[in-house]
Design an enzyme around this catalytic site. Structure first.
Site, PDB file in Angstrom:
ATOM      1  N   ASN A 389     -21.523  83.069  36.116  1.00 46.89           N
ATOM      2  CA  ASN A 389     -21.027  83.992  37.122  1.00 46.89           C
ATOM      3  C   ASN A 389     -19.832  83.416  37.882  1.00 46.89           C
ATOM      4  O   ASN A 389     -18.680  83.746  37.587  1.00 46.89           O
ATOM      5  CB  ASN A 389     -22.171  84.368  38.070  1.00 46.89           C
ATOM      6  CG  ASN A 389     -21.857  85.594  38.884  1.00 46.89           C
ATOM      7  OD1 ASN A 389     -20.696  85.898  39.129  1.00 46.89           O
ATOM      8  ND2 ASN A 389     -22.872  86.300  39.307  1.00 46.89           N
ATOM      9  N   ASP A 390     -20.088  82.528  38.822  1.00 49.79           N
ATOM     10  CA  ASP A 390     -18.998  82.019  39.656  1.00 49.79           C
ATOM     11  C   ASP A 390     -17.896  81.330  38.844  1.00 49.79           C
ATOM     12  O   ASP A 390     -16.727  81.385  39.214  1.00 49.79           O
ATOM     13  CB  ASP A 390     -19.548  81.027  40.682  1.00 49.79           C
ATOM     14  CG  ASP A 390     -20.466  81.700  41.681  1.00 49.79           C
ATOM     15  OD1 ASP A 390     -20.254  82.900  41.945  1.00 49.79           O
ATOM     16  OD2 ASP A 390     -21.391  81.048  42.179  1.00 49.79           O
TER      17      ASP A 390
END
Lengths: 464, 105
Positions: A389-390
């Site tokens: 994700n990040d």
């Protein structure tokens, strides 16, 4: 001095000499994937030689206790080390490291309680090694507890850093009293170790889970230093060399990790980011999430010429790496160019994801790190994001207000198609909304990574 | 005091040595290498053995026993997990030899 003692002493020193050389050569070999396996064998041989030869130390007693402690401690560690899942490796390293720190502190304690002042320099080194070892011991225990999910809260109160500084100062004052023989009573020595252990707890408790790998690496370096200091106290060259080598190598490794996570060491130790969902900046994200079916993704990948897989910790948690590798093998057999792109913090610590992929049988030469792969996304037909994700969030490149701004990311958004396999619509580890998911070329494949992997395998087989 | 001076030289050289040995390591090996260096400071075991071997009072013996126990855990545990991780690192060439059908890419 009779001649048999002399020759024993020579044998011990010669063996330690060989051990130190084997350690350094072993570490050197461990820094290349081709020779890494042999590296640990070399270092292991060194450890075996040193341990066996230490039984010959002149004037040793308590052989029964020594043997019992080695059998019990070694046995438990062997058993736990063989059983631990690859995903839990970081906290296991923390645990074993903390034990080393505790052992260094124990050596200091034995020497200090004995009370025969061997000179100020020696006792000062024992005291410093004792502080560092104790901090590493209790701090690593907290790090283990946090990553294992035993401690879920990050305890913070105002003035915590001042409190820690006072604690350190108090420990140092007591330590100086002991070292300079002003008041080396057992009570003062006990208070000294109690404060040092407490310092490890209060230093580590406020640090969030995401920053733990850096902390573990730091404690690894600290244990090395503590071992080196106790080596000075005992006049043991093998401990001095091995401890110092680990101390400096560990410091460098800590810096590399912190850099890979876009965090400075000061930030990690003295501020409270790195906590899940702490300061969730929800940023202005426009657009909508566009779902896609597994069958469509299967066709897309089967006819692609280049697919880059971006695995994240979510994949490892779902234990999906085997399925994903099976999927990639199907694609490779169809002539698709498949690569894995690993962000330095894709797992719990830099390099952790490589271990998890290796466990599934993925050859390491299909795996590229950030610098190697980032220019290749533009030529990729599909970027398959699994549980990451990040590390693929483009706001890190272009939104100065984002807390992750400036963190190096994988440029998955540059691929022609981006497929995101994700369980739900939640934000990432940092609690930040991911702009990648809202791009025009992004499609969301909802579901557990394991299940989605199976569906994709079916879909590609159906293409024929 | 001469041995102290010598010790300082050893300390300095070993510090540079550790830095040099690690400085070119690829990210893919960071975790195993950290684990490997964790194993190497398990050499604290020999120190703990000597400390316990020279212990006389029951307090010294107790602390020494804990020290050897912890140190043995560090050395053995560090070895086992490092070996398990590194054992898995294989190149696609090696895989190709084992499974020729899937080695093509």
């Amino acid at each position: 001095m009779d001649s048999s003692v002399f020759s024993r002493e020579t044998l011990i020193q010669a063996s330690y000499f060989v051990t130190a050389a084997l350690f350094i050569l072993g570490l050197k070999r461990m820094s290349s994937p081709v020779t890494a396996r042999s590296g640990i064998l070399w270092a292991g041989a060194g450890m075996l030689v040193a341990t066996v030869v230490s039984f010959l130390y002149p004037g040793m007693t308590n052989y029964d206790l020594i043997l019992a402690a080695i059998v019990v401690g070694g046995g438990l560690a062997w058993w736990s080390g063989k059983r631990v899942a690859m995903t839990d490796m970081p906290q296991m390293i923390a645990l074993y490291n903390g034990m080393g720190g505790g052992a260094a502190a124990a050596i200091a304690a034995v020497e200090l309680y004995r009370g025969e002042n061997p000179g100020y320099a020696t006792s000062s080194l024992a005291v410093v090694g004792g502080i560092i070892g104790s901090v590493s011991f209790s701090g690593s225990a907290i790090a283990f507890g946090k990553l294992q999910g035993l401690i879920t809260k990050s305890i913070r109160f105002s003035g915590q850093q001042v409190f820690n500084l006072l604690l350190l100062a108090a420990a140092l004052i007591l330590g100086a009293m002991v070292a300079f023989n002003l008041s080396a009573t057992p009570a003062v020595i006990t208070a000294f170790f109690a404060l040092a252990l407490l310092l490890g707890l209060t230093m580590t408790l406020p640090i969030g889970g995401a920053d733990m790998p850096v902390v573990i690496s730091l404690y690894n370096a600290l244990t090395g230093l503590a071992v080196a200091f106790e080596g000075f106290v005992l006049g043991n060259a093998a401990m001095i060399i091995a401890g110092t080598v680990v101390g400096s190598a560990g410091t460098l490794l800590t810096q590399l990790m912190a850099k890979a996570m876009n965090r400075s060491l000061g930030n990690v130790l003295f501020s409270g980011f790195g906590d899940t969902g702490g300061e969730a900046a929800t940023g202005d994200v426009t657009g909508s999430l566009k779902p896609i079916e597994a069958s469509d993704v299967g066709v897309m990948m089967a006819f692609a010429s280049k697919v880059i897989v971006v695995p994240g910790y979510g994949m490892a948690v779902a234990q999906a790496q085997h399925k994903i590798w099976e999927l990639c093998q199907l694609l490779i057999d169809r002539g698709v160019n498949v690569k894995f792109a690993i962000h330095p913090v894709a797992g719990r610590m830099p390099g952790h994801m490589n271990v998890l992929l290796a466990e599934a049988g993925v050859p390491y030469d299909l795996i590229s790190d950030l610098d190697e792969i980032n220019s290749e996304f533009e030529t990729a037909d599909v970027a398959l994001i699994i549980g990451a994700n990040d590390v693929v969030n483009p706001v890190a490149r272009n939104d100065k207000s984002s807390p992750i701004y400036g963190m190096p990311i994988l440029n998955a958004d540059k691929a022609k198609n981006v497929i995101v396999i994700k369980r739900g619509k939640g934000a990432g580890f940092s609690g930040i909304e991911n702009a990648l998911f809202y791009l025009d070329n992004t499609r969301m494949l909802y579901g557990d990574a394991q299940k989605a992997g199976s569906e994709l395998i079916q879909a590609i087989k159906a293409v024929g | 005091m001469k041995s102290y001076e010598l010790g300082l030289w050893v300390f300095m050289l070993a510090a540079f040595c550790g830095y040099e040995v690690i400085s070119r390591v690829p990210v893919i090996l960071h975790t195993p290498l950290m684990s490997g260096s964790n194993f190497v400071h398990g050499i604290v075991l020999v120190g703990a053995m000597v400390a316990l071997g020279g212990a006389h009072t029951s307090l010294e013996k107790t602390i020494g026993f804990i020290g050897v126990l912890l140190a043995a855990g560090n050395a053995v545990g560090g070895y086992v997990v490092t070996e398990r991780m590194l054992e898995m690192f294989k190149s696609s060439g090696a895989r190709g030899k084992a499974q020729p059908a899937k080695g093509a890419h």
